[in-house]
Scaffold this active site. Structure first.
Site, PDB file in Angstrom:
ATOM      1  N   GLU A 808       0.834  -1.208   0.000  1.00 64.65           N
ATOM      2  CA  GLU A 808       0.000   0.000   0.000  1.00 64.65           C
ATOM      3  C   GLU A 808       0.863   1.250   0.000  1.00 64.65           C
ATOM      4  O   GLU A 808       0.731   2.112  -0.849  1.00 64.65           O
ATOM      5  CB  GLU A 808      -0.936  -0.008   1.210  1.00 64.65           C
ATOM      6  CG  GLU A 808      -1.845   1.211   1.254  1.00 64.65           C
ATOM      7  CD  GLU A 808      -2.877   1.153   2.357  1.00 64.65           C
ATOM      8  OE1 GLU A 808      -3.131   0.060   2.889  1.00 64.65           O
ATOM      9  OE2 GLU A 808      -3.446   2.205   2.716  1.00 64.65           O
ATOM     10  N   ARG A 886      -7.578   3.112  13.961  1.00 62.21           N
ATOM     11  CA  ARG A 886      -8.467   1.960  13.752  1.00 62.21           C
ATOM     12  C   ARG A 886      -8.435   1.021  14.961  1.00 62.21           C
ATOM     13  O   ARG A 886      -9.457   0.434  15.326  1.00 62.21           O
ATOM     14  CB  ARG A 886      -8.122   1.208  12.473  1.00 62.21           C
ATOM     15  CG  ARG A 886      -9.219   0.233  12.083  1.00 62.21           C
ATOM     16  CD  ARG A 886      -9.059  -0.306  10.686  1.00 62.21           C
ATOM     17  NE  ARG A 886      -9.717   0.481   9.660  1.00 62.21           N
ATOM     18  CZ  ARG A 886     -11.018   0.388   9.341  1.00 62.21           C
ATOM     19  NH1 ARG A 886     -11.810  -0.438  10.005  1.00 62.21           N
ATOM     20  NH2 ARG A 886     -11.529   1.134   8.375  1.00 62.21           N
ATOM     21  N   GLU A1287     -10.987  -7.654   4.976  1.00 64.48           N
ATOM     22  CA  GLU A1287     -10.324  -7.660   6.282  1.00 64.48           C
ATOM     23  C   GLU A1287     -11.154  -8.249   7.434  1.00 64.48           C
ATOM     24  O   GLU A1287     -10.597  -8.887   8.327  1.00 64.48           O
ATOM     25  CB  GLU A1287      -9.947  -6.218   6.661  1.00 64.48           C
ATOM     26  CG  GLU A1287      -8.903  -5.611   5.745  1.00 64.48           C
ATOM     27  CD  GLU A1287      -8.758  -4.117   5.992  1.00 64.48           C
ATOM     28  OE1 GLU A1287      -7.736  -3.697   6.519  1.00 64.48           O
ATOM     29  OE2 GLU A1287      -9.705  -3.372   5.633  1.00 64.48           O
TER      30      GLU A1287
END
Ligand SMILES: Cc1cc2nc3c(=O)[nH]c(=O)nc-3n(C[C@H](O)[C@H](O)[C@H](O)COP(=O)(O)OP(=O)(O)OC[C@H]3O[C@@H](n4cnc5c(N)ncnc54)[C@H](O)[C@@H]3O)c2cc1C
Ligand code: FES
Ligand code: FES
Length: 1355
Positions: A808, A886, A1287
């Site tokens: 990423e 997160r 995920e």
């Protein structure tokens, strides 16, 4: 001798039936390099170069003179020197079938059964299966599992591969309606909206396996092999000479002349030394043509194996012996077979020699302990004669050294029959059961005075306890003459604890564990022998029934699985593929090796290769860089350092706190300092190693604890708070505190980072082919480094061999450097990182340390939580803040907590920057949550025997529920509840998932069976856990929640679809074609996706956060709707017309047949300051129930069963979604139970390849696996009522972690220990064993921290 001998310098072998003649080939060249670079066969992949992943598997065939038969076997091409292939036929994945020609059933079935996601592992797996079928067309499941021991897959979770190939086995899957008589499952299938696994793919269409149609052994090779005149081969390169004489005499003379020469058979040891330890062996002696070294002889004392016999050969000879000889003679053979079962993978065993294992003299050799306790005899030889030595502890004279004289070779080994009163056992304990090196390996032999239980002879040999394999002679000596009983056991335990000690700093670490294992394994031997003595009717102590399971050898059960999903509504057109189990669009090409990955692209003209120069220090000032030696090395073109960056050397993902090349200072081992460009990969890598850097070392910060002590944090600390914490704790009946550490994780995508940069010669234009999840980020990073506008850089991504978050942001580390080199030289430059470099440089999942204080009522209801998270962010910020956010967004997992505070600290350390990884901090946040809720349940103190009486407090269809299940269920979110970040939960399906999971898993019965099992067994325990998950769907960075698409319709009716997402195996392109097919109303076969490119869809968000189908799907829909609207008038005008008619009509009417689409997620925007605003578009929910069995003596565990219920809305493609659930689950199993990165106290990563870093293998999947996609759960917030799936299921693997903890709890209870206990992640065999505190662990107390320098530290 070399002089007087006649040597041939021509190597003859066959590749896919074609003859290859190489004159004087390079002894350093492997078959893999040869195939990929010289023959242009790119199907065989490079995953590790160390025999640990199987991506390079090919089949070798040769004619055997002695048996006059053909031998087919799978090998690792990455370790096979081409020089070893004389008169061998090589079959690669291209040789057995292709999409264009004809698929081989092995290729077809893995693709159609959804066993290929990113596809990088697929050719290797195909070839392992193919080789098996060539030797055994009707294999059993067990044969197949053995064939796959050496293959890894990071995407699929293995289940679909096994399911695909089960169709070839005797046990067999579905006959595809061929068996008309006994009734096929497909014919008998009742029409139901729940479809079992066989319907995820249709076996009816499978081409049958027809062994008569296989590629034949080349007739010319057969003739050559049969007429083979003795010939000796000599191949010489600039560095090495390969000598392969045709007789023993010459061989011995050569060894005498070149005492430093290496004897190479399988090259599985030497190959590693040359590649990874940078060792140069100028003379290689290959005994391949020497019959004496390959002979097997049965004598009156035993079996004599030539030293060059392979392990597979030995295995088959021993199996035959065991089947024919009286049992008392085969104790040694059985012990060897037990070791061979777990020795490497089949590809290695097929080439590795017995002599190679002995002579490597590794302290963790699995065979040497058995050879030693069996007193095997070795025949050593030099040109002047031979001598026989007994294999005992005098044979090994030091670390990897034996008593052989340099001129001697090992000729053979005699393995004796056992005697009537002798018992032999062997044990191997490794972190992963399959294909792993031992932590401790042992063999034990006892001989009793006939008719008694009095020890006449005892030999105990251990590997992993010293620099050589050792024998515990002191212990054994003191036990002679003693009776085999409890007293002997006690003495043996204390003697062994004293004799086999390790220094706390010993390489390999795990000191307490290794010491404990020596006793535990002896105890297993003790019990096994006692059991056998009783079986012989001797009057020995009785063996309590609850210890018997400790004597059982591990035998894997054949895995079974069920997949349940909702069919498309009745009446949906056959042409409408949305919601159907459509195969991954590239799967067939992946299975044939035709799918092109970045490094598979043919060489560009004038292309060069780049190798990185990286830091060997974690924290240091660079004093000088000396590249003079590199400049002298062959093929050298140029060096690049910070001064060579034409644009900006600073870079970064969110903030610019990194450099393309380190400038004056390095802040981690693996920090990129420079690069060397040369004509070939080998030359670039050799030159890069020749660059010398001088450093002034500075104190590094490596661990979270060190960062906390030094207050070394990135500025951005995050706090999320709701309710009144103080009041919450006041209200609580109990308050408990705890902590846990969660280790990091390496992505281990099978394809490492790769880039090819091609300057276009005009206007600074540059084309970059790269394996990245973030084409736009790559484009901007390159433009910045080159100092050119982004519109000159075109980034193109065809596909990736896996990403998982690792590509990423960190892929730009390499792509920018490669682009700078290409720009400077104005020539194409390529680099694909070696696995060890990739692991060293690119970071992984953040290690986390969590500290919590939780307040709860007597009922188990949680009323207050204060939790702090510390993540090891590494040497740059990268995505660490978003990852911490997160973690905070998931700190309550799926539980309602009225008063809560979460704080996140980002530790700045001298590790390579950690980064995104599937789940993005969520799993770490949730694991801590599950830890405190487990503590709450355990502290409520319901004793195990009372568990039956704990009633149901929450109504549930399953009837009674038990702690800690009860505590979890009690606190589970309900519709309308609000999260710590004040988001109200709507359309919540947690309770439905929960109830379905409990009923599908048979939780109640399972729990009862577990309790009973644990009562009946002292040394093996079972555990059970049910774990929910709730995963927020959206990027937490608002601006990323957008996507674009571009759709062209050509006048022949074909459609070219482009969108902003990248394909990394997750099936995104397949789903996007399904979406476009539905909206445009055309069959999917008319739609094509070629690649992702910044030139077609600009400014894309990385393919991440599970939202790519949501975002890109909506953008594709938007574009297709526009086109549809433009075509509508032509449809209305000509309703009977075809798609092509409408398209043509529109074209002639001058209507644009190209449209772009755009989508942004509405109503998002959370603000940490005010703790308000919608953080997520919606949530994905799931629940899993797992059962495990733990061997309390070794810490090994087996995954007995997992049942997963996952809400994916209305699935766009159930086969792909189930693939994501299973793949994520297994990656989570790796994270929470297996995968351990080891760092030295200086910050050097010690685990840099599959040999030392273990991801789950085929054998780690749950024996029973059920995956159910929740039915009737449409989601009105995403494309066609679907939900994100990439995920969310990963965390459900925590059910395995907590099932292990449950089992440990039972073991501890037997030792009188109750209440909460800390178990860090992963629940490795070491941690499990140490937590199962008992009489053996007590004999091995750990050294006091701080009194020694450990081999590795918990970062
Ligand atoms: C992926 C992988 C997994 C592995 N797993 C295991 C495992 O589970 N357990 C384990 O014990 N090992 C394991 N090994 C180590 C290795 O495979 C074995 O030691 C193997 O038996 C070596 O045999 P070889 O023929 O490949 O050796 P080579 O690499 O060809 O040679 C190894 C050494 O032995 C010497 N040698 C070989 N034959 C003779 C001879 N006749 N006389 C004198 N010297 C000789 C060579 O000179 C060389 O130094 C593994 C290796 C790999 C790459
Ligand atoms: S590349 Fe050969 S085993 Fe991994
Ligand atoms: S499909 Fe196996 S590694 Fe990707």
């Amino acid at each position: 001798m070399e002089v007087s001998h006649t040597w041939d310098d021509e190597l003859v072998f066959f590749v896919n039936g074609k003859k290859v003649v190489e004159t004087n080939p390079d002894p350093d060249m492997t078959l893999l390099t040869y195939l990929r670079t010289k023959v242009g066969l790119q199907g065989t992949k490079l995953g590790c170069a160390e025999g640990g992943c199987g991506a390079c598997t090919v089949m070798l065939s040769k004619y055997q003179e002695d048996t006059q038969q053909l031998l087919h076997y799978a090998i690792n091409a990455c370790l096979a020197p081409i020089c070893s292939l004389h008169l061998v036929a090589v079959t690669t994945v291209e040789g057995i079938g292709s999409v264009a020609r004809q698929l081989h059933p092995v290729q077809e079935r893995i693709a159609k059964a959804h066993g290929s996601q990113c596809g990088f592992c697929t050719p290797g797996i195909v070839m392992s299966m193919y080789a098996l079928l060539r030797t055994n067309p009707t294999p059993h499941m067990a044969d197949m599992e053995e064939a796959f021991q050496g293959n890894l897959c990071r995407c699929t979770g293995y289940r679909p591969i096994l399911e695909a190939y089960k169709t070839f086995t005797v046990e067999g899957g579905c006959c595809g309606r061929r068996d008309q008589n006994s009734g096929c499952c497909m014919t008998n299938q009742e029409v139901d909206d729940e479809k079992p696994s066989s319907m995820l793919f249709n076996t009816a269409g499978f081409a049958p396996l027809d062994p008569t149609q296989e590629v034949i052994f080349p007739p010319e090779l057969m003739a050559l092999s049969k007429n083979q005149k003795t010939c000796s081969l000599r191949f010489q390169s600039e560095r090495t000479v390969w000598l392969q004489p045709d007789n023993l005499d010459t061989f011995l003379h050569l060894k005498w002349k070149h005492p430093e020469a290496r004897v190479v058979v399988g090259n599985t040891e030497v190959g590693i030394e040359v590649k990874f330890k940078n060792i140069l062996y100028p003379v290689i002696l290959a005994p391949a043509f020497i019959p004496e070294l390959h002979r097997v002889e049965h004598t009156s004392d035993g079996i004599v194996f030539g030293a060059a016999c392979t392990l597979s050969q030995m295995e088959s000879v021993l199996k035959q012996a065991v089947a024919t000889l009286p049992p008392h003679q085969t104790e040694v053979f059985l012990a060897l077979l037990e070791q061979l079962r777990w020795f490497a993978g089949l590809q290695i065993r097929n080439v590795a020699a017995i002599g190679g294992n002995i002579m490597t003299a590794s302290p963790i050799s699995d065979l040497n302990p058995v050879f030693m306790v069996a007193s095997c005899k070795l025949t050593l030889m030099d040109k002047d004669g031979s001598r026989v030595v007994q294999m005992d502890d005098s044979f090994f004279v030091g670390y990897r050294r034996t008593l052989l004289r340099p001129q001697e070779v090992l000729l053979s080994i005699e393995v004796p029959y056992s005697t009537r009163n002798q018992f032999v056992s062997a044990f191997k304990q490794s972190p992963r059961r399959e294909d792993d090196i031992s932590v401790v390996t042992a063999a034990m032999s006892v001989t009793f005075t006939p008719g008694t239980c009095v020890v006449e002879d005892l030999k105990l040999s251990y590997g992993g306890m010293a620099a050589t394999t050792v024998m515990a002679t002191n212990t054994a000596g003191k036990l002679l003459g003693r009776c085999w009983g409890e007293e002997l056991l006690d003495d043996a335990s204390s003697l062994l604890a004293k004799e086999l000690t390790l220094h706390p700093s010993v390489p390999g670490g795990m000191v307490t564990y290794r010491q404990t294992l020596t006793l535990s394994l002896f105890y297993k031997f003790y019990l096994t022998v006692l059991h056998k003595l009783r079986g012989q009717g001797l009057n020995v102590e009785t063996l309590p029934s609850d210890v018997l399971s400790a004597t059982e050898l591990y035998h894997p059960e054949t895995p079974s699985s069920v997949q349940i999903y909702q069919e498309v509504p009745k009446g949906q057109s056959q042409d409408d593929v949305l919601g159907r189990t459509m195969m991954h669009l590239s799967a067939l090409k992946q299975a044939t090796g035709e799918a092109v990955y970045c490094d598979d692209m043919p060489l560009f003209e004038q292309e060069l290769y780049l190798a990185l120069v990286t830091s060997s220090k974690a924290h240091a000032r660079i004093l000088s860089i000396d590249s003079s030696a590199a400049e002298q090395s062959p093929g050298f073109v140029c060096c690049l350092f910070a001064g060579d960056i034409p644009g900006s050397n600073t870079c970064g993902t969110i903030v610019h706190d990194e450099t393309v090349f380190a400038d004056r200072q390095v802040t981690c081992v693996g920090h990129i300092i420079g690069a060397v460009v040369a004509d070939t990969q080998l030359h670039a890598q050799r030159a890069a190693k020749a660059v010398k850097i001088h450093y002034e070392e500075l104190q590094p910060i490596v661990t979270i604890q060190e960062a906390i002590a030094a207050q070394s944090f990135y500025q951005q600390k995050r706090t999320m708070q709701k309710g009144d914490l103080e009041a919450g704790f006041k209200q609580a009946d109990h308050v408990l505190e705890g902590e846990m550490h969660i280790g990091g994780q390496e992505h281990f995508y099978l394809e490492t980072h790769a880039t090819v940069a091609v300057p276009r010669g005009e206007d600074d234009e540059m084309e970059i082919f790269v394996s990245t999840q973030a084409p736009s980020h790559t484009q901007f990073s390159v433009a910045e480094a080159l100092g050119i506008p982004a519109n000159r850089v075109a980034v193109r991504v065809k596909r990736m061999g896996g990403g998982f978050g690792g590509k990423e942001s960190r892929s730009t580390l390499l792509s920018t450097v490669v682009a700078v080199a290409a720009h400077k030289l104005q020539r194409p430059v390529r680099c694909m990182l070696d696995r060890d470099e990739d692991m060293l440089i690119t970071g992984g999942r953040h290690p986390f340390y969590g500290k919590y204080k939780v307040g709860f009522l007597k009922s188990g209801k949680i009323v207050a939580l204060d939790v702090s998270y510390y993540s090891n962010a590494g040497n740059s910020l990268d995505l660490s803040l978003a990852i911490m956010e997160r973690a905070l967004f998931h700190m309550e997992n799926a539980y309602r907590i009225p008063n809560v505070r979460g704080r996140g600290f980002l530790c700045r350390t001298n590790l390579p920057s950690n980064t995104a990884f599937r789940g993005f901090g969520g799993p770490q946040g949730m694991l801590v949550a599950e830890s405190w809720i487990t503590d709450v349940a355990q502290s409520l103190g319901v004793p195990t025997d009372k568990v039956w009486e704990v009633g149901l407090t929450v109504p549930n269809q399953c009837g009674k529920l038990f702690i800690p299940l009860q505590v979890r269920r009690l606190n589970l979110y309900k519709e309308g509840d609000s999260t710590p970040y004040n988001q109200v939960l709507e359309q919540i399906t947690l309770d439905r998932c929960w109830d379905e999971c409990l009923s599908r898993s048979g939780y109640r019965e399972r729990r009862a069976a577990v309790e009973l099992y644990n009562k009946q067994n002292r040394w093996t325990k079972r555990g059970l856990a049910v774990i929910p998950t709730k995963f927020g769907i959206s990027y937490t960075a608002l601006f990323l929640n957008q996507a674009g698409a571009l759709v062209h319709i050509y006048t022949d009716g074909s459609v070219l679809l482009t969108h902003g997402g990248t394909e990394m195996g997750q099936g995104l392109h397949t789903k996007m074609v399904q979406v476009a097919s539905r909206v445009l109303g055309v069959p999917h076969s008319k739609i094509h996706i070629s690649e992702t490119s910044t030139s077609t869809v600009p400014n894309t968000s990385p393919t991440a956060a599970s939202v790519s189908s949501d975002l890109n799907g909506a953008a594709v829909k938007n574009a297709c709707q526009k086109l549809q609207e433009r075509l509508d008038p032509y449809k209305s005008k000509n309703p009977q017309g075809s798609w092509e008619d409408w398209v043509k009509a529109a074209y002639f009417d001058r209507i644009s047949l190209s449209a772009n689409g755009f989508y942004k997620t509405p109503d998002l925007g959370y603000d940490f300051e005010t703790n308000s605003g919608r953080a997520f578009n919606y949530f994905s929910y799931g629940v899993a129930c797992s059962e495990v069995e733990v061997d309390c003596l070794t810490g090994a565990h087996k995954n007995v069963s997992s049942t997963i219920v996952m809400d994916v809305g209305i699935s766009l493609n159930p086969a792909i979604d189930i693939g994501q659930v299973e793949g994520a689950f297994m990656q989570g199993v790796g994270l929470f139970t297996l995968e351990e990165l080891h760092y030295s106290p200086d910050g050097v990563l010690l685990t840099r390849g599959p040999g030392s870093y273990k991801i789950p293998a085929f054998g780690d999947i749950p024996t029973h696996l059920t995956v159910s996609l929740l039915r009737d759960a449409p989601n009105d917030k995403a494309i066609f009522a679907s939900k994100a799936v990439g995920e969310p299921p990963l965390f459900l693997a925590a059910s395995v972690f907590f099932a292990i903890k449950d089992a440990i709890k039972a073991a501890r209870a037997d030792s009188g220990l109750a209440g909460p206990f800390r178990l860090d992640s992963p629940a490795s065999a070491e941690r499990i064993r140490n937590a199962c505190s008992d009489r053996f662990t007590k004999l091995n107390p750990s050294a006091k921290p701080g009194t020694f320098r450990p081999w590795s530290v918990q970062v």
